[in-house]
Design an enzyme around this catalytic site. Structure first.
Site, PDB file in Angstrom:
ATOM      1  N   ARG A 127       0.828  -1.217   0.000  1.00 52.10           N
ATOM      2  CA  ARG A 127       0.000   0.000   0.000  1.00 52.10           C
ATOM      3  C   ARG A 127       0.859   1.262   0.000  1.00 52.10           C
ATOM      4  NH1 ARG A 127      -5.585  -1.087   1.678  1.00 52.10           N
ATOM      5  NH2 ARG A 127      -6.038  -2.744   0.217  1.00 52.10           N
ATOM      6  N   ARG A 163      -3.802   6.396   0.351  1.00 54.15           N
ATOM      7  CA  ARG A 163      -4.369   7.623   0.943  1.00 54.15           C
ATOM      8  C   ARG A 163      -3.456   8.393   1.873  1.00 54.15           C
ATOM      9  NH1 ARG A 163      -9.539   4.340   2.548  1.00 54.15           N
ATOM     10  NH2 ARG A 163      -7.788   2.924   2.717  1.00 54.15           N
ATOM     11  N   ARG A 207      -7.729  11.034  -6.114  1.00 52.47           N
ATOM     12  CA  ARG A 207      -8.980  10.415  -5.670  1.00 52.47           C
ATOM     13  C   ARG A 207     -10.135  11.409  -5.545  1.00 52.47           C
ATOM     14  NH1 ARG A 207     -11.864   7.479  -4.666  1.00 52.47           N
ATOM     15  NH2 ARG A 207     -11.792   6.202  -2.799  1.00 52.47           N
ATOM     16  N   ASP A 240      -6.199  -3.782  -7.907  1.00 53.13           N
ATOM     17  CA  ASP A 240      -6.764  -4.312  -6.670  1.00 53.13           C
ATOM     18  C   ASP A 240      -7.017  -5.794  -6.833  1.00 53.13           C
ATOM     19  OD1 ASP A 240      -8.001  -3.159  -3.975  1.00 53.13           O
ATOM     20  OD2 ASP A 240      -9.183  -4.878  -4.635  1.00 53.13           O
ATOM     21  N   TYR A 277     -13.989 -12.869  -0.204  1.00 57.08           N
ATOM     22  CA  TYR A 277     -14.799 -11.703  -0.606  1.00 57.08           C
ATOM     23  C   TYR A 277     -16.009 -12.118  -1.435  1.00 57.08           C
ATOM     24  CZ  TYR A 277     -11.465  -8.331   1.194  1.00 57.08           C
ATOM     25  OH  TYR A 277     -10.680  -7.589   2.027  1.00 57.08           O
TER      26      TYR A 277
HETATM   27  O1  CP3 Z   1       0.355   0.444  -3.437  1.00 59.17           O
HETATM   28  C1  CP3 Z   1      -0.216  -0.660  -3.510  1.00 59.17           C
HETATM   29  O2  CP3 Z   1      -0.167  -1.500  -2.591  1.00 59.17           O
HETATM   30  C2  CP3 Z   1      -0.862  -1.059  -4.822  1.00 59.17           C
HETATM   31  C3  CP3 Z   1      -2.248  -1.127  -4.908  1.00 59.17           C
HETATM   32  C4  CP3 Z   1      -3.126  -2.102  -4.141  1.00 59.17           C
HETATM   33  C5  CP3 Z   1      -4.468  -1.791  -3.840  1.00 59.17           C
HETATM   34  N1  CP3 Z   1      -5.052  -2.885  -3.302  1.00 59.17           N
HETATM   35  C6  CP3 Z   1      -5.156  -0.515  -4.120  1.00 59.17           C
HETATM   36  C7  CP3 Z   1      -6.196  -0.096  -3.155  1.00 59.17           C
HETATM   37  C8  CP3 Z   1      -2.895  -3.413  -3.692  1.00 59.17           C
HETATM   38  C9  CP3 Z   1      -1.610  -4.234  -3.732  1.00 59.17           C
HETATM   39  C10 CP3 Z   1      -4.138  -3.900  -3.174  1.00 59.17           C
HETATM   40  C11 CP3 Z   1      -4.324  -5.273  -2.667  1.00 59.17           C
HETATM   41  C12 CP3 Z   1      -5.545  -5.575  -1.893  1.00 59.17           C
HETATM   42  N2  CP3 Z   1      -6.814  -5.136  -2.086  1.00 59.17           N
HETATM   43  C13 CP3 Z   1      -5.577  -6.521  -0.843  1.00 59.17           C
HETATM   44  C14 CP3 Z   1      -4.403  -7.337  -0.385  1.00 59.17           C
HETATM   45  C15 CP3 Z   1      -3.494  -6.563   0.477  1.00 59.17           C
HETATM   46  C16 CP3 Z   1      -4.015  -6.334   1.866  1.00 59.17           C
HETATM   47  O3  CP3 Z   1      -4.059  -5.160   2.260  1.00 59.17           O
HETATM   48  O4  CP3 Z   1      -4.328  -7.319   2.539  1.00 59.17           O
HETATM   49  C17 CP3 Z   1      -6.893  -6.580  -0.365  1.00 59.17           C
HETATM   50  C18 CP3 Z   1      -7.412  -7.435   0.773  1.00 59.17           C
HETATM   51  C19 CP3 Z   1      -7.673  -5.699  -1.168  1.00 59.17           C
HETATM   52  C20 CP3 Z   1      -9.129  -5.464  -1.086  1.00 59.17           C
HETATM   53  C21 CP3 Z   1      -9.425  -4.058  -0.715  1.00 59.17           C
HETATM   54  N3  CP3 Z   1      -9.240  -2.972  -1.553  1.00 59.17           N
HETATM   55  C22 CP3 Z   1      -9.948  -3.553   0.489  1.00 59.17           C
HETATM   56  C23 CP3 Z   1     -10.296  -4.404   1.694  1.00 59.17           C
HETATM   57  C24 CP3 Z   1     -10.079  -2.172   0.356  1.00 59.17           C
HETATM   58  C25 CP3 Z   1     -10.699  -1.198   1.312  1.00 59.17           C
HETATM   59  C26 CP3 Z   1      -9.942  -1.047   2.548  1.00 59.17           C
HETATM   60  C27 CP3 Z   1      -9.346   0.300   2.626  1.00 59.17           C
HETATM   61  O5  CP3 Z   1      -8.148   0.392   2.951  1.00 59.17           O
HETATM   62  O6  CP3 Z   1     -10.065   1.263   2.375  1.00 59.17           O
HETATM   63  C28 CP3 Z   1      -9.582  -1.822  -0.912  1.00 59.17           C
HETATM   64  C29 CP3 Z   1      -9.463  -0.457  -1.448  1.00 59.17           C
HETATM   65  C30 CP3 Z   1      -8.116  -0.075  -1.962  1.00 59.17           C
HETATM   66  N4  CP3 Z   1      -7.392  -0.758  -2.871  1.00 59.17           N
HETATM   67  C31 CP3 Z   1      -7.399   1.095  -1.624  1.00 59.17           C
HETATM   68  C32 CP3 Z   1      -6.203   1.084  -2.368  1.00 59.17           C
HETATM   69  C33 CP3 Z   1      -5.102   2.124  -2.389  1.00 59.17           C
HETATM   70  C34 CP3 Z   1      -7.908   2.138  -0.624  1.00 59.17           C
HETATM   71  C35 CP3 Z   1      -7.784   3.517  -1.094  1.00 59.17           C
HETATM   72  C36 CP3 Z   1      -8.905   4.124  -1.871  1.00 59.17           C
HETATM   73  O7  CP3 Z   1     -10.090   3.861  -1.652  1.00 59.17           O
HETATM   74  O8  CP3 Z   1      -8.537   4.981  -2.691  1.00 59.17           O
END
Ligand code: CP3
Length: 345
Positions: A26, A30, A39, A75, A152
């Site tokens: 990540r 944000r 965003r 994602d 999921y």
């Molecule tokens: O910089 C990076 O890591 C690259 C991008 C990336 C995202 N998601 C973008 C994202 C990566 C590698 C992921 C993987 C991901 N997505 C995982 C596995 C890693 C982990 O954290 O366990 C999982 C479980 C997801 C599913 C997911 N996507 C969730 C549960 C959420 C919401 C939770 C939250 O933090 O809000 C997301 C949204 C998401 N995917 C964001 C980002 C940067 C949140 C930011 C936004 O809404 O702009």
């Protein structure tokens, strides 16, 4: 420099490095004001679907910090598009799957689609990022592991106890297996296409697998993750196997595959190597919450991780899980400098 010779890839292969490579899960997200700015105008899915925007946010942390790897902005839920499961991200809530899979009748509407076509924007983003990156910085592709993606698809959102997921496993094992086969097939095609587009390493995220007991991991999960790792071996690139809360079945995860095991802060790195043997690279494992504490405590934790890894080839410094949205940026900067300076050979 040959792009395959950079610090991150060398460490993944357990070759000599001038200092320990560092990147963060990540790292695009944000906590960065420049990400929040993008965003304001675009949803998460819009960013993922637009290769230029995905490239931009992938590069944001690379411009700011001296990181050794970039991870493509995407994602783990994007492949749901291929098997026909609709979803969205709800502000403040996270992912929402509109019609979760709960039984045999739900399987009838699923297929494997055409990942190469359905997710072509990801591969285009990978090509754009690879072109823009310095050869010192590696580009990592990724996907969710079958278990975490299935959780999921079945729960419909993040779950605290994974009730529906485990119920499907225990009560309808044939439906579970059919679903895991579909997810595995799509994931494999998706990852192959990422590698062909220029991803130099792959990370498989099994973020929630730690909710399982070892025996259930062995029976219901391992065969599918192993199928993916086995099929990717032919590319001869680092394969990172990530999980959290995996202390009780780390050896089984290693058996499933991967050349780099990524662990969280619940484990000590030296013990990880004792259990897995010296033949594996290890990624991790700072608690992301430590970045909110004071600088002295943070430095102590970084030192401890580096000390546990010292003298062993194959350590990639990372968090044990992704950055939290309010992470103080100045501490990210500090960690990158500390890791590079303190581990210098
Ligand atoms: O910089 C990076 O890591 C690259 C991008 C990336 C995202 N998601 C973008 C994202 C990566 C590698 C992921 C993987 C991901 N997505 C995982 C596995 C890693 C982990 O954290 O366990 C999982 C479980 C997801 C599913 C997911 N996507 C969730 C549960 C959420 C919401 C939770 C939250 O933090 O809000 C997301 C949204 C998401 N995917 C964001 C980002 C940067 C949140 C930011 C936004 O809404 O702009």
């Amino acid at each position: 420099m040959n792009g395959n010779d950079c610090r991150f890839l060398r460490a993944c292969r357990r070759e000599q490095v001038d200092c320990t490579p560092v990147w963060f899960m990540r790292q695009a997200g944000r906590y960065l004001p420049e990400y929040r700015k993008v965003r304001e105008k675009h949803t998460l899915l819009e960013i993922c679907a637009d290769p230029e925007l995905a490239k931009e946010v992938t590069l944001q942390p690379i411009r700011r910090f001296d990181l050794d790897a970039a991870i493509i902005f995407a994602d783990i839920l994007l492949p749901l598009k291929c098997f026909g499961v609709e979803f969205d991200f709800v502000a403040g809530e996270g992912p929402r799957i509109f019609h979760p899979v709960r039984g045999a009748q739900d399987l009838e509407r699923l297929g494997v689609g055409n990942p190469k076509q359905d997710l072509s924007f990801v591969f285009e983003a990978i090509r754009l990022v690879r072109d823009a990156l310095d050869s010192k910085v590696a580009l990592i592709g990724f996907a969710g592991a079958p278990f975490t993606v299935a959780s999921y698809v079945i729960e419909g959102s993040y779950s605290r106890n994974f009730l529906q997921t485990k119920l499907l496993m225990y009560k309808h094992p044939e439906v579970w297996r059919a679903l895991m086969e579909i997810i595995s097939e799509v994931t494999l095609r998706y990852l192959k296409a990422q590698i062909e587009a220029g991803a130099q390493a792959i990370q498989l995220f099994d973020s929630w697998v730690g909710c399982l007991q070892p025996d259930d991991y062995l029976n219901y999960v391992l065969p599918y993750s192993r199928g993916i790792f086995e099929s990717l071996k032919q590319y001869n690139i680092p394969l990172i196997h990530f999980g959290t809360g995996t202390a009780t079945f780390l050896e089984l995860m290693q058996e499933a595959g991967g050349t780099v095991m990524s662990v969280d802060w619940r484990l000590d790195l030296d013990q990880v190597w004792q259990r897995l043997g010296d033949n594996v690279a290890v990624q991790g494992n700072l608690d992301p919450v430590a970045l909110f504490g004071d600088s002295i405590e943070l430095e102590k934790k970084v030192d401890m991780i580096l000390d546990q890894a010292r003298g062993r080839p194959g350590h990639i410094f990372n968090l044990g899980h992704g950055f939290l949205p309010q992470t103080p940026i100045e501490n990210v900067e500090k960690i990158v400098q500390w890791v590079h300076q303190k581990s210098k050979n």
